[in-house]
Design a protein around this motif. Structure first.
Motif, PDB file in Angstrom:
ATOM      1  N   ALA A 383     -65.775  71.705 -88.740  1.00 21.23           N
ATOM      2  CA  ALA A 383     -65.040  72.534 -87.784  1.00 21.23           C
ATOM      3  C   ALA A 383     -65.638  73.931 -87.706  1.00 21.23           C
ATOM      4  O   ALA A 383     -65.773  74.517 -86.620  1.00 21.23           O
ATOM      5  N   GLU A 384     -66.027  74.485 -88.852  1.00 24.70           N
ATOM      6  CA  GLU A 384     -66.620  75.834 -88.877  1.00 24.70           C
ATOM      7  C   GLU A 384     -67.947  75.862 -88.119  1.00 24.70           C
ATOM      8  O   GLU A 384     -68.206  76.762 -87.310  1.00 24.70           O
ATOM      9  N   ASP A 385     -68.797  74.864 -88.354  1.00 28.96           N
ATOM     10  CA  ASP A 385     -70.086  74.807 -87.655  1.00 28.96           C
ATOM     11  C   ASP A 385     -69.894  74.567 -86.154  1.00 28.96           C
ATOM     12  O   ASP A 385     -70.669  75.049 -85.330  1.00 28.96           O
ATOM     13  N   SER A 386     -68.853  73.827 -85.805  1.00 32.51           N
ATOM     14  CA  SER A 386     -68.563  73.569 -84.393  1.00 32.51           C
ATOM     15  C   SER A 386     -68.218  74.861 -83.672  1.00 32.51           C
ATOM     16  O   SER A 386     -68.706  75.130 -82.560  1.00 32.51           O
ATOM     17  N   ARG A 387     -67.371  75.675 -84.301  1.00 32.91           N
ATOM     18  CA  ARG A 387     -67.005  76.960 -83.687  1.00 32.91           C
ATOM     19  C   ARG A 387     -68.220  77.869 -83.557  1.00 32.91           C
ATOM     20  O   ARG A 387     -68.419  78.527 -82.525  1.00 32.91           O
ATOM     21  N   ALA A 388     -69.051  77.886 -84.593  1.00 38.52           N
ATOM     22  CA  ALA A 388     -70.245  78.740 -84.570  1.00 38.52           C
ATOM     23  C   ALA A 388     -71.216  78.308 -83.477  1.00 38.52           C
ATOM     24  O   ALA A 388     -71.832  79.143 -82.797  1.00 38.52           O
ATOM     25  N   LEU A 389     -71.355  76.989 -83.287  1.00 40.33           N
ATOM     26  CA  LEU A 389     -72.246  76.475 -82.244  1.00 40.33           C
ATOM     27  C   LEU A 389     -71.776  76.912 -80.866  1.00 40.33           C
ATOM     28  O   LEU A 389     -72.582  77.359 -80.032  1.00 40.33           O
ATOM     29  N   LEU A 390     -70.477  76.800 -80.607  1.00 42.13           N
ATOM     30  CA  LEU A 390     -69.950  77.192 -79.295  1.00 42.13           C
ATOM     31  C   LEU A 390     -70.154  78.684 -79.056  1.00 42.13           C
ATOM     32  O   LEU A 390     -70.555  79.096 -77.955  1.00 42.13           O
ATOM     33  N   GLN A 423     -61.984  76.056 -80.486  1.00 41.35           N
ATOM     34  CA  GLN A 423     -62.405  74.942 -81.326  1.00 41.35           C
ATOM     35  C   GLN A 423     -62.717  73.733 -80.448  1.00 41.35           C
ATOM     36  O   GLN A 423     -61.821  73.043 -79.983  1.00 41.35           O
ATOM     37  N   PRO A 424     -63.999  73.472 -80.186  1.00 40.04           N
ATOM     38  CA  PRO A 424     -64.328  72.301 -79.364  1.00 40.04           C
ATOM     39  C   PRO A 424     -64.003  71.015 -80.109  1.00 40.04           C
ATOM     40  O   PRO A 424     -64.027  70.966 -81.343  1.00 40.04           O
ATOM     41  N   SER A 425     -63.692  69.972 -79.356  1.00 41.00           N
ATOM     42  CA  SER A 425     -63.423  68.674 -79.969  1.00 41.00           C
ATOM     43  C   SER A 425     -64.727  68.101 -80.529  1.00 41.00           C
ATOM     44  O   SER A 425     -65.820  68.500 -80.112  1.00 41.00           O
ATOM     45  N   PRO A 426     -64.639  67.144 -81.477  1.00 43.39           N
ATOM     46  CA  PRO A 426     -65.865  66.540 -82.016  1.00 43.39           C
ATOM     47  C   PRO A 426     -66.747  65.927 -80.929  1.00 43.39           C
ATOM     48  O   PRO A 426     -67.976  65.997 -81.003  1.00 43.39           O
ATOM     49  N   GLY A 427     -66.131  65.306 -79.907  1.00 50.18           N
ATOM     50  CA  GLY A 427     -66.924  64.743 -78.818  1.00 50.18           C
ATOM     51  C   GLY A 427     -67.658  65.821 -78.037  1.00 50.18           C
ATOM     52  O   GLY A 427     -68.822  65.652 -77.653  1.00 50.18           O
ATOM     53  N   GLU A 428     -66.981  66.942 -77.792  1.00 46.09           N
ATOM     54  CA  GLU A 428     -67.618  68.036 -77.064  1.00 46.09           C
ATOM     55  C   GLU A 428     -68.753  68.663 -77.881  1.00 46.09           C
ATOM     56  O   GLU A 428     -69.764  69.083 -77.321  1.00 46.09           O
ATOM     57  N   VAL A 429     -68.592  68.713 -79.207  1.00 49.06           N
ATOM     58  CA  VAL A 429     -69.659  69.259 -80.058  1.00 49.06           C
ATOM     59  C   VAL A 429     -70.915  68.399 -79.956  1.00 49.06           C
ATOM     60  O   VAL A 429     -72.039  68.905 -79.873  1.00 49.06           O
ATOM     61  N   ARG A 430     -70.753  67.082 -79.929  1.00 51.41           N
ATOM     62  CA  ARG A 430     -71.905  66.189 -79.801  1.00 51.41           C
ATOM     63  C   ARG A 430     -72.591  66.417 -78.457  1.00 51.41           C
ATOM     64  O   ARG A 430     -73.817  66.418 -78.349  1.00 51.41           O
ATOM     65  N   LYS A 431     -71.801  66.620 -77.419  1.00 48.42           N
ATOM     66  CA  LYS A 431     -72.381  66.898 -76.109  1.00 48.42           C
ATOM     67  C   LYS A 431     -73.111  68.239 -76.102  1.00 48.42           C
ATOM     68  O   LYS A 431     -74.163  68.386 -75.473  1.00 48.42           O
ATOM     69  N   LEU A 432     -72.548  69.235 -76.799  1.00 46.02           N
ATOM     70  CA  LEU A 432     -73.205  70.539 -76.879  1.00 46.02           C
ATOM     71  C   LEU A 432     -74.557  70.441 -77.577  1.00 46.02           C
ATOM     72  O   LEU A 432     -75.551  70.996 -77.107  1.00 46.02           O
ATOM     73  N   LEU A 433     -74.581  69.752 -78.713  1.00 41.50           N
ATOM     74  CA  LEU A 433     -75.839  69.604 -79.450  1.00 41.50           C
ATOM     75  C   LEU A 433     -76.879  68.856 -78.621  1.00 41.50           C
ATOM     76  O   LEU A 433     -78.054  69.237 -78.575  1.00 41.50           O
ATOM     77  N   LEU A 434     -76.454  67.794 -77.966  1.00 44.48           N
ATOM     78  CA  LEU A 434     -77.362  67.014 -77.137  1.00 44.48           C
ATOM     79  C   LEU A 434     -77.872  67.855 -75.966  1.00 44.48           C
ATOM     80  O   LEU A 434     -79.073  67.881 -75.680  1.00 44.48           O
ATOM     81  N   SER A 435     -76.974  68.576 -75.306  1.00 45.14           N
ATOM     82  CA  SER A 435     -77.354  69.392 -74.150  1.00 45.14           C
ATOM     83  C   SER A 435     -78.290  70.522 -74.555  1.00 45.14           C
ATOM     84  O   SER A 435     -79.253  70.843 -73.854  1.00 45.14           O
ATOM     85  N   LEU A 436     -78.008  71.142 -75.702  1.00 47.81           N
ATOM     86  CA  LEU A 436     -78.850  72.225 -76.189  1.00 47.81           C
ATOM     87  C   LEU A 436     -80.266  71.733 -76.454  1.00 47.81           C
ATOM     88  O   LEU A 436     -81.251  72.418 -76.148  1.00 47.81           O
ATOM     89  N   GLY A 437     -80.394  70.533 -77.017  1.00 48.18           N
ATOM     90  CA  GLY A 437     -81.721  69.982 -77.283  1.00 48.18           C
ATOM     91  C   GLY A 437     -82.430  69.537 -76.023  1.00 48.18           C
ATOM     92  O   GLY A 437     -83.647  69.696 -75.885  1.00 48.18           O
TER      93      GLY A 437
END
Length: 512
Positions: A383-390, A423-437
């Protein structure tokens, strides 16, 4: 007297900073001996609804009334579940531990367990507590096919009110007899499993769209006809007025020209009145059209611009070796010489605890490509890394952030609501990581359980994008259908009699 095990009444909820509430005027009942599927895109409020239902979150308005103990089993597996040690040593827990293959030493080595093992521990502990309401958030995430079959049997024997959030369509079909569909702040309860509910949703949406289109065309015809009549009437009136005006200027001893002009003025007013009536009918038709709820569907389907095959022949070359499994180093993962070429598409499979994540970590530390050419989506993000990523993405330059958010949108999430959230949802975090890459033009994509936490439309978009993407891939998943569509090679981790694991090079799944 209501027979509902759980009743949500007039629920309204929003997180701080959001422009619009996630839920408004939500009222629904959950009966005993019934599984209700909660279906919607990432960020639509599925997890929030489960937390409100079980008392973990309080609504801004409305109430949640439960007849008995209500438990929420979270998506994340960061920490042991409450009462886990009590469950491990309880005399009446042995049968459940055996059915879901729970080890007595798991509390002491939680951080070394696979996420699949942790997920089984979460669910087993919740069942042991015998809740009247059980809310499961993605229960089949991370678990292998054998554990999934065991879990389904346990869930089928549950007699309370079950609430299920899952991207696993087969699970939703097998368990649920009704589905609550969440879409842009609206909640619609439909009978049947997910296949039946989605089919009914498609019919309703198409019917609403057809009615809206028909009323739109009717209103346009009425307005066009009103305009045509007004123009014709004005033209005729102008010509007639000109003729009568000439007679008036010459001579009108008996007033006939003046009376004719008065009649004409009345006809002109009548024609304008008819045109106005038609405009009124058009306005009523448009009002009727506005009352029809037409669901706006955003364009989906992502593309991966700039992705390419690496100019290097190999992105990875590893000599044969072994890796310790766990902290005591009594168990090992053995692997032959391994290589990843620039165009390879590899599926990594194996049971929970066989060492897939251990092997991935070893591979990542030995890759021979620049870091910005790697898309890495791990199995879980805290959860902490998810917030930091956003927060990091919010600080990106506007053009790059725009490209990332466009990809998020085409994966079925709403960028504006995501940027508003803390706090993005776990699904949204996966989309963020994928989109960023994706915006960096990758040479290699490594995804650990890529379909976990993702909603159904997003999984289809991801399948299509990866199938067409010109770069190497290493995908770890229990989703065989997903792997069959994308990968061409298979590395499988098989258990050895002494407890070790051996990596075998096997044919692709579609060749079996």
């Amino acid at each position: 007297m209501s027979s509902a095990q759980l009743t949500l009444t007039d629920i309204e909820f929003s997180y701080p900073g959001m422009g619009a509430p996630i839920f408004e005027n939500l009222t629904v009942q959950f009966p005993a001996r019934t599984w209700t599927g909660i279906v919607g895109a990432n960020g639509s409020g599925k997890t929030t609804l489960l937390q409100i239902a079980t008392g973990a979150l309080a609504p801004a308005h409305g109430s949640a009334h439960a007849n008995g103990l209500a438990l929420y089993v979270a998506q994340r597996t960061d920490d042991p579940p409450p009462f886990f040690e009590d469950f491990i040593w309880a005399p009446d827990a042995s049968a459940l531990k055996s059915r879901l293959r729970i080890g007595d030493d798991w509390p002491e080595r939680w951080h070394t367990l696979s996420h699949g093992e942790r997920k089984r521990a979460q669910i087993a502990t919740a069942f042991w507590r015998e809740p009247a309401i059980l809310a499961l958030d993605e229960p089949t995430n991370h678990i292998d096919s054998d554990a999934r079959a065991l879990l389904i049997q346990v869930l089928k024997n549950y007699h309370g009110a079950g609430i299920l959030v899952s991207h696993d369509r087969e699970l939703l079909d097998e368990l649920c007899t009704r589905c609550l569909m969440l879409d842009h702040g609206r909640a619609t309860l439909r009978p049947g499993n997910i296949t039946e509910a989605l089919a009914q949703q498609d019919i309703e949406e198409q019917t609403a769209q057809n009615e809206s289109d028909a009323l739109k065309h009717a209103a346009a015809r009425l307005r066009a006809e009103a305009q045509r009549r007004r123009v014709i009437a004005e033209q005729k009136a102008a010509a007639a007025r000109g003729s009568h005006q000439k007679k008036l200027t010459k001579n009108d001893p008996d007033g006939r020209a003046m009376r004719g002009l008065a009649k004409l003025t009345g006809k002109d007013a009548y024609a304008n009145k008819l045109a106005g009536q038609m405009r009124g009918r058009a306005a009523r038709v448009e009002k009727e059209r506005a009352s029809i709820q037409v669901t706006k569907r955003y364009e989906t389907g992502i593309w991966i611009d700039g992705a390419s095959y690496s100019p290097r022949d190999f992105l990875l070359r590893l000599p044969a070796g072994k890796l310790p499994l766990g902290e005591n180093e009594n168990r090992h993962l053995h692997f032959p010489e391994l290589a990843i070429g620039g165009a390879d598409r590899i599926a990594l499979t194996g049971a929970n605890g066989s060492g897939k994540s251990t092997l991935i970590r070893h591979i990542l530390s030995n890759l021979q490509i620049p870091g910005d050419k790697l898309v890495r989506v791990p199995q879980e993000i805290s959860a902490e890394d998810s917030r930091a990523l956003l927060e990091k993405i919010k600080l990106h330059p506007n053009d790059e952030r725009g490209r990332i958010m466009t990809t998020i949108s085409r994966l079925g999430s709403r960028p504006a609501r995501l940027l508003e959230s803390a706090q993005p949802s776990p699904g949204e975090v996966r989309k963020l990581l994928l989109s960023l890459g994706i915006v960096r033009g990758p040479h290699l994509i490594v995804m650990d359980e890529p379909t976990n936490h993702m909603d159904l439309p997003s999984i289809l978009c991801l399948e299509e994008a990866l199938a067409d993407c010109p770069c190497a891939m290493l995908l770890v998943s229990h989703d065989r259908a997903f792997l069959k569509k994308i990968t061409r090679q298979r590395w499988h981790l098989a258990a050895l009699p002494n407890g070790d694991t051996n990596l075998e090079i096997l044919p692709a799944l579609d060749e079996e």
